[in-house]
Design a protein around this motif. Structure first.
Motif: not given
Length: 329
Positions: A72-83, A110-112, A102-107
């Motif tokens: 799952r290396r593409d950041p576009r696939d990281w929606k729902g992940m927690t960092f 789209d992520v926690t 940069h990869y289109g996600l809203d911090p």
């Protein structure tokens, strides 16, 4: 003149470090480099003038993911992940936000993003409480050695030469103790020159591994400091830029931090970024001290206060900020 003893104190948590510096319990402190700017700009509180006496290290961070995300290396696939991040006012937070955007996600949606002390990041990764973290060394390499995570990307690959941490003092302390300020600044410049030499980092790794300091294995610390490391995916890599050390608090780096804090709503957009940066980052004093010390092992300073750089391949200058770095996705 006899030197006075210096007392250092390990402190758990950046909020406590901030409070101890502002209330005078600490005369000076290791700070995340955006912290002096945020404190001086009044991010979330009354402005309190704190100064970046020197930068300390540059680069030295990474995005580490749990092994279950190997495919799952593409950041576009990281929606729902927690960092995990160490603090809101950190390069770790600002760089992770810039990377995600940069990869289109809203911090923020789209992520926690979860504030977590770096020593707890590895434990939370092991327990499955987080999917990854952007943290400092040696915790990224610790996750690799413990076989629970892998290095997705070094921050040196996002922005080579980015500042990480600074030494901070309040403006009041500097005014009342000019000789101490000068002596501490000079010592930090010497430390940067020492750590700039790769052969000295082996000695540093041995010292830092001791229980009274980082209390990690020398192997873990050495891999983070030297840039010869296992990445957790079966590869051994060499990147001499993984960690570096430079005392120069360049204004352009500070403007990038200020604009990112404005971008994500930490400080108002009407704040004069350049004015605050030039008050907070004591670059002229660092230049004078470095010149007087004539240290051959000190990395050569840029001949401008506003050197340009690239973040994710996008040029940044303090006078012209690309819209991809200055607006929400």
């Amino acid at each position: 003149m006899k030197a006075l003893p210096l007392n250092s104190e390990k402190t758990p948590g950046w909020a406590l470090i901030r409070d101890n510096l502002l209330n005078g319990s600490f005369d000076a402190s290791h700070l995340l480099s955006p912290m002096p700017l945020a404190l001086s700009a009044g991010a979330g509180h009354t402005p309190h003038p704190v100064r970046a006496v020197t930068m300390q290290n540059i680069n030295g961070q990474a995005i580490t993911l749990a092994l279950k995300h190997r495919e799952r290396r593409d950041p576009r696939d990281w929606k729902g992940m927690t960092f995990a991040i160490p603090f809101e006012f950190s390069m770790h937070n600002l760089m992770l936000r810039a990377y995600l955007a940069h990869y289109g996600l809203d911090p923020d949606h789209d992520v926690t993003l979860r504030v977590t002390a770096p020593p707890e990041m590895v434990a939370n990764l092991r327990a499955g409480n987080i999917d990854g973290f952007l943290g400092p060394e040696p915790f990224n390499q610790r996750a690799v050695i413990d076989e629970i995570g892998f290095l997705h990307i070094l921050t040196a690959e996002i922005w080579d030469g980015h500042p990480c941490c600074a030494l901070g003092m309040t403006e009041e302390f500097i005014a009342e103790n000019p000789n101490t300020y000068t002596a501490v600044q000079r010592a930090m410049i010497r430390a940067a020159a020492f750590m700039h030499k790769m052969e000295n980092r082996l000695e540093a790794a041995n010292i830092l591994s001791k229980p009274e300091y980082l209390n990690h294995s020398e192997l873990v610390i050495r891999q983070g400091l030297t840039g010869h490391y296992a990445d957790g995916l079966g590869n051994v890599k060499n990147n001499l830029h993984r960690a570096e050390f430079s005392p120069f608090p360049y204004y352009s780096s500070g403007v990038w931090m200020m604009e990112q804090m404005q971008r994500w709503g930490y400080i108002p957009r009407l704040v004069d970024s350049r004015k605050i940066v030039e008050q907070v980052f004591l670059l002229p004093d660092v230049r004078r001290q470095a010149t007087a010390l004539t240290l051959a092992d000190l990395p050569s300073p840029e001949n401008t206060n506003y050197p340009g750089f690239q973040v994710l391949g996008v040029p940044f200058t303090a006078s012209t900020s690309p819209s991809t770095q200055g607006a929400k996705p």
